[in-house]
Design an enzyme around this catalytic site. Structure first.
Site, PDB file in Angstrom:
ATOM      1  CG  HIS A 329      -1.708  -1.178   1.471  1.00 33.97           C
ATOM      2  ND1 HIS A 329      -1.396  -2.121   2.430  1.00 33.97           N
ATOM      3  CD2 HIS A 329      -2.826  -1.615   0.860  1.00 33.97           C
ATOM      4  CE1 HIS A 329      -2.307  -3.086   2.402  1.00 33.97           C
ATOM      5  NE2 HIS A 329      -3.177  -2.809   1.457  1.00 33.97           N
ATOM      6  CG  ASP A 362      -7.757  -2.831   4.212  1.00 37.60           C
ATOM      7  OD1 ASP A 362      -7.130  -3.253   3.228  1.00 37.60           O
ATOM      8  OD2 ASP A 362      -7.219  -2.608   5.313  1.00 37.60           O
TER       9      ASP A 362
END
Length: 441
Positions: A329, A362
């Protein structure tokens, strides 16, 4: 304490290399354990799966209780709150919409010689989904794994989920019900991967296994690759946050901890050109650890694997460091993040601006959260519809058009010393066919 690096230090590049190649993955004893488990499941099927599940997750596991019934999933869906149902529905809609845009198209063309050339896509027959459920349960992972498979057209989706102490997570089962997943088993760990790869009396053999898990799951996927396909070898979660003077230190801190709370081996890194912000972030991390429910895990992750990197200029210094790290990420908590993103080559998924925390991705953003870790973003990408498809190329010559290619094919085959190849083409060039195929008529 986390690692502190300053680009002006003489040993910066040496220490940066150490950070980049810092190992957080499988230990030798894990490799040995996984090898033994896989061999046992191959030899003894359900009996081995039940033995290991009873040992680590559910001491009351039986063949009869291995499969989770559709009724149990429907009951779980009815038990969740209105807010939870709405959140699941909203996430499903956004994830499905995003992945539907990825669906590739078949194509066919006829070249200048009259030769037909094409490519077609077909879904994989049977796919196994591993849904993590160790230190926390992840209904979001079921959505992220199952939806692109369904969009691709996979008809047989087999899911496995560990159930510590025999307890199933209602949201995981509710998500399964909403997605109409009917084959779901309360099994996790290396034994679940082995069962999906080789099949047991109860769990069907699959063609590909996707989904993240702990180091035992990652090592098991590594070992069964070739027997089945896999999406990737997923290591511990990681985030790189690039923050300039416009960043809000408490937000940066909680975003670092959002990764750290996953696992003691997760890694959280911040890169900034603002020394004051760097100090504020470190202080804010300590403050928030005092009240974070998973502080024990997050603190160990931050102290063992966290890093604060101070550079002179983000625009000129940070892109090279980011590409070195090739993180899962990348958050750009800075002014004009879209422009900065153009300087970056390697990152699993990128989150632009102060109001786009990775946590949105997420759950409900749309892009997949199953992403390459441990620098594998240098050569791989996040889970997508493409992972559930196989691509066939095809071509068609006839008695006339083969002459456009045949002579050169023979020349190259003879140069490689492959005489049967050359003769295979020559026989068609020098002899009239005794019959015509339907296509040549």
């Amino acid at each position: 304490m986390p690692i502190r690096l300053d680009i002006n230090d003489k040993d910066f590049h040496q220490r940066m290399e150490q950070l980049v190649h810092h190992r957080r993955d499988t230990h030798h004893e894990v490799e040995q354990d996984v090898r033994r488990i896989i061999d046992d499941v191959k030899a003894h099927g359900d009996d081995a799966v039940i033995k290991y599940t009873q040992q680590w997750d559910d001491k009351h596991m039986t063949i009869e209780t291995m499969r989770i019934s559709q009724q149990a999933c429907r009951t779980a869906l009815e038990s969740i709150s209105t807010e939870q149902r709405h959140a699941l529905d909203h996430a499903i809609q956004r994830i499905r919409t995003y992945h539907e845009a990825q669906t590739p198209q078949d194509y066919e063309t006829t070249d200048a010689h009259g030769i037909v050339l094409g490519m077609r896509w077909r879904p994989i027959e049977r796919v196994g989904l591993y849904i993590p459920g160790g230190t926390a349960a992840y209904p979001s992972s079921l959505l992220m794994n199952a939806i692109p498979a369904q969009v691709a057209g996979v008809k047989n989706v087999i899911s496995v989920v560990p159930c510590p102490q025999g307890q199933t997570n209602p949201l995981v089962l509710a998500a399964a019900s909403l997605l109409d997943i009917t084959d779901i088993y309360r099994v996790g760990g290396a034994q679940a991967i082995a069962a999906l790869a080789y099949g047991t009396q109860t769990i069907p053999k699959t063609d590909k296994i996707v989904g993240p898990g702990n180091q035992y799951v990652a090592e098991a996927k590594r070992r069964v690759f070739g027997v089945v396909g896999i999406d990737m070898i997923a290591g511990p979660s990681e985030v790189v946050i690039v923050a300039d003077k416009t960043a809000h230190a408490p937000w940066v801190a909680i975003d670092l901890l959002a990764q750290a709370e996953h696992d003691e081996n997760a890694q959280s890194i911040v890169i900034t050109d603002d020394k004051t912000l760097c100090q504020q972030v470190e202080h804010a991390v300590e403050e928030q650890l005092r009240t974070l429910p998973r502080a024990g895990i997050a603190k160990k992750s931050w102290e063992k694997h966290g890093a604060l990197i101070l550079v002179n200029n983000l625009a000129s210094d940070a892109p090279t460091l980011i590409d070195q790290l090739a993180g899962e990420h990348l958050q750009l908590e800075m002014d004009n993040p879209a422009s900065f993103m153009q300087k970056i080559r390697y990152a699993g998924s990128i989150f632009l601006g102060h109001h786009t925390p990775e946590a949105i991705g997420d759950y409900i953003g749309g892009p997949n959260h199953v992403l390459p870790t441990s620098r594998s973003a240098r050569f791989s990408s996040g889970l997508s519809v493409y992972d559930f498809l196989v691509r066939n190329s095809y071509m068609a010559c006839n008695a006339q058009t083969i002459h456009a290619l045949g002579k050169d094919a023979v020349t190259l085959a003879e140069a490689e010393g492959l005489d049967a190849h050359a003769r295979s083409v020559n026989m068609r060039l020098n002899n009239a066919p005794t019959h015509k195929s339907q296509q040549e008529v």
